[in-house]
Design an enzyme around this catalytic site. Structure first.
Site, PDB file in Angstrom:
ATOM      1  N   HIS A 106       2.562   3.432  -8.904  1.00 54.01           N
ATOM      2  CA  HIS A 106       2.369   1.999  -9.196  1.00 54.01           C
ATOM      3  C   HIS A 106       3.552   1.468  -9.995  1.00 54.01           C
ATOM      4  O   HIS A 106       4.045   0.372  -9.757  1.00 54.01           O
ATOM      5  CB  HIS A 106       1.071   1.780  -9.984  1.00 54.01           C
ATOM      6  CG  HIS A 106      -0.161   2.171  -9.227  1.00 54.01           C
ATOM      7  ND1 HIS A 106      -0.356   1.821  -7.912  1.00 54.01           N
ATOM      8  CD2 HIS A 106      -1.263   2.884  -9.590  1.00 54.01           C
ATOM      9  CE1 HIS A 106      -1.531   2.306  -7.510  1.00 54.01           C
ATOM     10  NE2 HIS A 106      -2.093   2.960  -8.496  1.00 54.01           N
ATOM     11  N   GLU A 132     -12.439  -4.376  -4.502  1.00 58.42           N
ATOM     12  CA  GLU A 132     -12.874  -2.986  -4.282  1.00 58.42           C
ATOM     13  C   GLU A 132     -12.099  -2.005  -5.162  1.00 58.42           C
ATOM     14  O   GLU A 132     -12.606  -0.937  -5.501  1.00 58.42           O
ATOM     15  CB  GLU A 132     -12.699  -2.600  -2.804  1.00 58.42           C
ATOM     16  CG  GLU A 132     -13.657  -3.298  -1.845  1.00 58.42           C
ATOM     17  CD  GLU A 132     -13.351  -4.773  -1.618  1.00 58.42           C
ATOM     18  OE1 GLU A 132     -12.189  -5.194  -1.837  1.00 58.42           O
ATOM     19  OE2 GLU A 132     -14.274  -5.516  -1.241  1.00 58.42           O
ATOM     20  N   ARG A 186      -0.639   9.251  -9.825  1.00 56.88           N
ATOM     21  CA  ARG A 186      -0.680   8.014  -9.035  1.00 56.88           C
ATOM     22  C   ARG A 186      -0.048   6.824  -9.765  1.00 56.88           C
ATOM     23  O   ARG A 186       0.587   5.966  -9.156  1.00 56.88           O
ATOM     24  CB  ARG A 186      -2.125   7.686  -8.653  1.00 56.88           C
ATOM     25  CG  ARG A 186      -2.774   8.689  -7.712  1.00 56.88           C
ATOM     26  CD  ARG A 186      -4.233   8.320  -7.461  1.00 56.88           C
ATOM     27  NE  ARG A 186      -4.343   6.969  -6.949  1.00 56.88           N
ATOM     28  CZ  ARG A 186      -4.210   6.639  -5.656  1.00 56.88           C
ATOM     29  NH1 ARG A 186      -4.007   7.566  -4.761  1.00 56.88           N
ATOM     30  NH2 ARG A 186      -4.312   5.385  -5.281  1.00 56.88           N
ATOM     31  N   TRP A 243     -11.635  -2.147  -8.191  1.00 57.44           N
ATOM     32  CA  TRP A 243     -12.319  -1.939  -9.483  1.00 57.44           C
ATOM     33  C   TRP A 243     -13.092  -0.621  -9.482  1.00 57.44           C
ATOM     34  O   TRP A 243     -13.404  -0.074 -10.531  1.00 57.44           O
ATOM     35  CB  TRP A 243     -13.286  -3.095  -9.780  1.00 57.44           C
ATOM     36  CG  TRP A 243     -12.619  -4.388 -10.130  1.00 57.44           C
ATOM     37  CD1 TRP A 243     -12.644  -5.547  -9.408  1.00 57.44           C
ATOM     38  CD2 TRP A 243     -11.846  -4.684 -11.299  1.00 57.44           C
ATOM     39  NE1 TRP A 243     -11.932  -6.536 -10.037  1.00 57.44           N
ATOM     40  CE2 TRP A 243     -11.427  -6.036 -11.208  1.00 57.44           C
ATOM     41  CE3 TRP A 243     -11.446  -3.942 -12.421  1.00 57.44           C
ATOM     42  CZ2 TRP A 243     -10.635  -6.655 -12.172  1.00 57.44           C
ATOM     43  CZ3 TRP A 243     -10.655  -4.572 -13.390  1.00 57.44           C
ATOM     44  CH2 TRP A 243     -10.264  -5.906 -13.261  1.00 57.44           C
ATOM     45  N   LEU A 279      10.571 -20.637  -4.472  1.00 54.38           N
ATOM     46  CA  LEU A 279       9.552 -19.766  -3.867  1.00 54.38           C
ATOM     47  C   LEU A 279       8.217 -19.843  -4.621  1.00 54.38           C
ATOM     48  O   LEU A 279       8.184 -19.807  -5.845  1.00 54.38           O
ATOM     49  CB  LEU A 279      10.059 -18.308  -3.896  1.00 54.38           C
ATOM     50  CG  LEU A 279       9.069 -17.228  -3.447  1.00 54.38           C
ATOM     51  CD1 LEU A 279       8.798 -17.318  -1.947  1.00 54.38           C
ATOM     52  CD2 LEU A 279       9.578 -15.838  -3.815  1.00 54.38           C
ATOM     53  N   GLY A 323       0.020   5.439  -4.431  1.00 55.84           N
ATOM     54  CA  GLY A 323      -0.605   6.689  -4.873  1.00 55.84           C
ATOM     55  C   GLY A 323      -0.061   7.875  -4.097  1.00 55.84           C
ATOM     56  O   GLY A 323       0.334   8.893  -4.689  1.00 55.84           O
ATOM     57  N   SER A 366      -8.294  -4.639   5.027  1.00 57.79           N
ATOM     58  CA  SER A 366      -8.851  -4.361   3.697  1.00 57.79           C
ATOM     59  C   SER A 366      -9.238  -5.627   2.920  1.00 57.79           C
ATOM     60  O   SER A 366      -8.877  -5.784   1.752  1.00 57.79           O
ATOM     61  CB  SER A 366      -7.879  -3.499   2.874  1.00 57.79           C
ATOM     62  OG  SER A 366      -7.657  -2.264   3.502  1.00 57.79           O
ATOM     63  N   ARG A 404     -12.027   2.218  -8.533  1.00 57.74           N
ATOM     64  CA  ARG A 404     -11.168   3.405  -8.738  1.00 57.74           C
ATOM     65  C   ARG A 404     -11.444   4.005 -10.111  1.00 57.74           C
ATOM     66  O   ARG A 404     -12.049   3.357 -10.964  1.00 57.74           O
ATOM     67  CB  ARG A 404      -9.693   2.988  -8.616  1.00 57.74           C
ATOM     68  CG  ARG A 404      -9.351   2.596  -7.194  1.00 57.74           C
ATOM     69  CD  ARG A 404      -7.865   2.515  -6.992  1.00 57.74           C
ATOM     70  NE  ARG A 404      -7.582   2.205  -5.594  1.00 57.74           N
ATOM     71  CZ  ARG A 404      -6.386   2.250  -5.061  1.00 57.74           C
ATOM     72  NH1 ARG A 404      -5.345   2.586  -5.786  1.00 57.74           N
ATOM     73  NH2 ARG A 404      -6.209   1.956  -3.792  1.00 57.74           N
ATOM     74  N   ASP A 439       0.825  -1.216   0.000  1.00 62.04           N
ATOM     75  CA  ASP A 439       0.000   0.000   0.000  1.00 62.04           C
ATOM     76  C   ASP A 439       0.861   1.269   0.000  1.00 62.04           C
ATOM     77  O   ASP A 439       1.990   1.268   0.492  1.00 62.04           O
ATOM     78  CB  ASP A 439      -0.914  -0.020   1.240  1.00 62.04           C
ATOM     79  CG  ASP A 439      -2.074   0.949   1.100  1.00 62.04           C
ATOM     80  OD1 ASP A 439      -2.328   1.425  -0.024  1.00 62.04           O
ATOM     81  OD2 ASP A 439      -2.726   1.234   2.126  1.00 62.04           O
ATOM     82  N   SER A 495      -7.467  -5.403  -5.237  1.00 67.72           N
ATOM     83  CA  SER A 495      -8.627  -5.949  -4.530  1.00 67.72           C
ATOM     84  C   SER A 495      -9.884  -5.803  -5.379  1.00 67.72           C
ATOM     85  O   SER A 495      -9.908  -5.007  -6.328  1.00 67.72           O
ATOM     86  CB  SER A 495      -8.829  -5.215  -3.202  1.00 67.72           C
ATOM     87  OG  SER A 495      -9.334  -3.906  -3.428  1.00 67.72           O
TER      88      SER A 495
HETATM   89  C1  IPE Z   1      -5.526  -2.680  -0.290  1.00 65.35           C
HETATM   90  O1  IPE Z   1      -5.146  -1.364  -0.460  1.00 65.35           O
HETATM   91  C2  IPE Z   1      -5.456  -3.415  -1.580  1.00 65.35           C
HETATM   92  C3  IPE Z   1      -4.135  -3.538  -2.169  1.00 65.35           C
HETATM   93  C4  IPE Z   1      -3.004  -3.152  -1.661  1.00 65.35           C
HETATM   94  C5  IPE Z   1      -4.109  -4.185  -3.441  1.00 65.35           C
HETATM   95  P1  IPE Z   1      -6.212  -0.194  -0.623  1.00 65.35           P
HETATM   96  O2  IPE Z   1      -5.445   1.061  -0.669  1.00 65.35           O
HETATM   97  O3  IPE Z   1      -7.117  -0.477  -1.742  1.00 65.35           O
HETATM   98  O4  IPE Z   1      -7.045  -0.316   0.736  1.00 65.35           O
HETATM   99  P2  IPE Z   1      -7.917   0.764   1.506  1.00 65.35           P
HETATM  100  O5  IPE Z   1      -8.880   1.296   0.512  1.00 65.35           O
HETATM  101  O6  IPE Z   1      -6.986   1.825   1.987  1.00 65.35           O
HETATM  102  O7  IPE Z   1      -8.544   0.011   2.618  1.00 65.35           O
HETATM  103  C1  IPE Z   2      -1.541   0.266  -3.375  1.00 62.90           C
HETATM  104  O1  IPE Z   2      -1.318   1.625  -3.387  1.00 62.90           O
HETATM  105  C2  IPE Z   2      -1.739  -0.322  -4.743  1.00 62.90           C
HETATM  106  C3  IPE Z   2      -3.115  -0.705  -5.050  1.00 62.90           C
HETATM  107  C4  IPE Z   2      -4.116  -0.667  -4.225  1.00 62.90           C
HETATM  108  C5  IPE Z   2      -3.367  -1.178  -6.376  1.00 62.90           C
HETATM  109  P1  IPE Z   2      -2.510   2.662  -3.401  1.00 62.90           P
HETATM  110  O2  IPE Z   2      -2.856   2.952  -4.816  1.00 62.90           O
HETATM  111  O3  IPE Z   2      -3.631   2.196  -2.563  1.00 62.90           O
HETATM  112  O4  IPE Z   2      -1.828   3.935  -2.763  1.00 62.90           O
HETATM  113  P2  IPE Z   2      -2.479   4.940  -1.720  1.00 62.90           P
HETATM  114  O5  IPE Z   2      -2.966   4.123  -0.567  1.00 62.90           O
HETATM  115  O6  IPE Z   2      -3.586   5.643  -2.428  1.00 62.90           O
HETATM  116  O7  IPE Z   2      -1.356   5.848  -1.348  1.00 62.90           O
HETATM  117 MG    MG Z   3      -4.057   2.430  -0.581  1.00 61.13          MG
END
Ligand code: IPE
Ligand code: IPE
Ligand code: MG
Length: 251
Positions: A39, A69, A35, A71, A133, A25, A198, A73, A22, A67
């Site tokens: 990635h 969820e 963002r 989708w 692994l 972004g 999450s 975004r 995480d 995740s």
């Molecule tokens: C959790 O991160 C999912 C992944 C790292 C793939 P999110 O950034 O989507 O989680 P929330 O929204 O902060 O809970």
């Molecule tokens: C995790 O980073 C990657 C995915 C969830 C795909 P984020 O994109 O959630 O980054 P933040 O949490 O917005 O900083």
């Molecule tokens: Mg995040």
């Protein structure tokens, strides 16, 4: 860093490490970047951590990459992530293979595009015989959906007379999860200072040691992995028992 690695007790490594990657972004936005830039740089961390786990001899590494969820975004970000996924798998499969790493995927693959599935299938096939692994990518993954799916399949098997309702126990449920072939994670790491699960591996994390760090995923490197493992090795895993029972202390 070598100093840190040397402190790790190789006999007591977590067999399975799960990571919520995480903070991509925010990492990018803090630098005035898009963002997707975050990635993109997150892939470098994936490479580094996969290598680190393989070198140490960790058996299973599960990476939460997308995740269910996620989708929701903005389309631009989802598309960018999917393109990055296809590119990365294409580019990295040879390296995975060279390092005897076996790829696995968990999640609702029906939600993924044909292009993504095709790339995944190729990589799964190419790395399928590897014995090092196990790299498990959680893609379009939802812990609740995994449980619902398992319950549905159990119910169908009961209905069809293949299973008796009274015989369904924890081991049965475990066998119906996407992770049925893997041991439960012993260490779960989440980067970027968020303290939540999450929807990740809800059943499997029941007794995992949780490790949270403020480091954003694009900055996470082997050094941070070693720190997490050392922290894990300094904990006492009691599984509901008392400390004395665990340490065989006569008191
Ligand atoms: C959790 O991160 C999912 C992944 C790292 C793939 P999110 O950034 O989507 O989680 P929330 O929204 O902060 O809970
Ligand atoms: C995790 O980073 C990657 C995915 C969830 C795909 P984020 O994109 O959630 O980054 P933040 O949490 O917005 O900083
Ligand atoms: Mg995040």
């Amino acid at each position: 860093m070598e100093h840190l690695e040397a402190q790790i007790d190789k006999q007591r490594l977590p067999r399975h490490i799960a990571i919520i990657m995480d903070g991509n972004g925010r990492w990018a936005q803090e630098q005035g970047q898009d963002r997707l830039f975050g990635h993109f740089h997150g892939v470098e961390s994936v490479r580094n951590i996969v290598e680190g786990c393989a070198e140490l001899g960790v058996e299973y590494l599960t990476l939460y990459a997308f995740s269910t969820e996620n989708w929701d975004r903005p389309e631009y970000e989802v598309n960018g992530l999917m393109e990055l996924l296809v590119d990365t798998i294409r580019r990295e499969t040879e390296t995975l293979n060279k390092n005897n790493i076996k790829l696995h995927v968990i999640g609702d693959r029906r939600m993924l595009s044909e292009a993504v599935n095709k790339e995944l299938d190729e990589s799964l096939e190419i790395t399928g015989q590897n014995t090092g692994l196990n790299l498990i990518m959680a893609l379009s993954y939802s812990g609740r959906w995994e449980l619902v799916n398992a319950v549905r399949n159990i119910a169908a098997d009961v209905e069809a007379g293949r299973l008796k309702a009274a015989e369904v126990d924890q081991a049965t449920l475990q066998q119906y999860l996407w992770t049925s072939e893997y041991p439960d994670p012993e260490l779960m790491i989440r980067t970027s200072g968020e303290y939540r699960i999450s929807n990740f591996l809800l059943f499997q994390l029941a007794y995992a040691e949780l490790y949270f760090t403020n480091t954003r995923w694009p900055d996470f490197r082997k050094k941070h992995l070693y720190e997490a493992i050392l922290d894990f090795q300094n904990r006492e895993r009691r599984f509901g028992k008392t400390s004395a029972q665990i340490t065989n202390d006569p008191l």
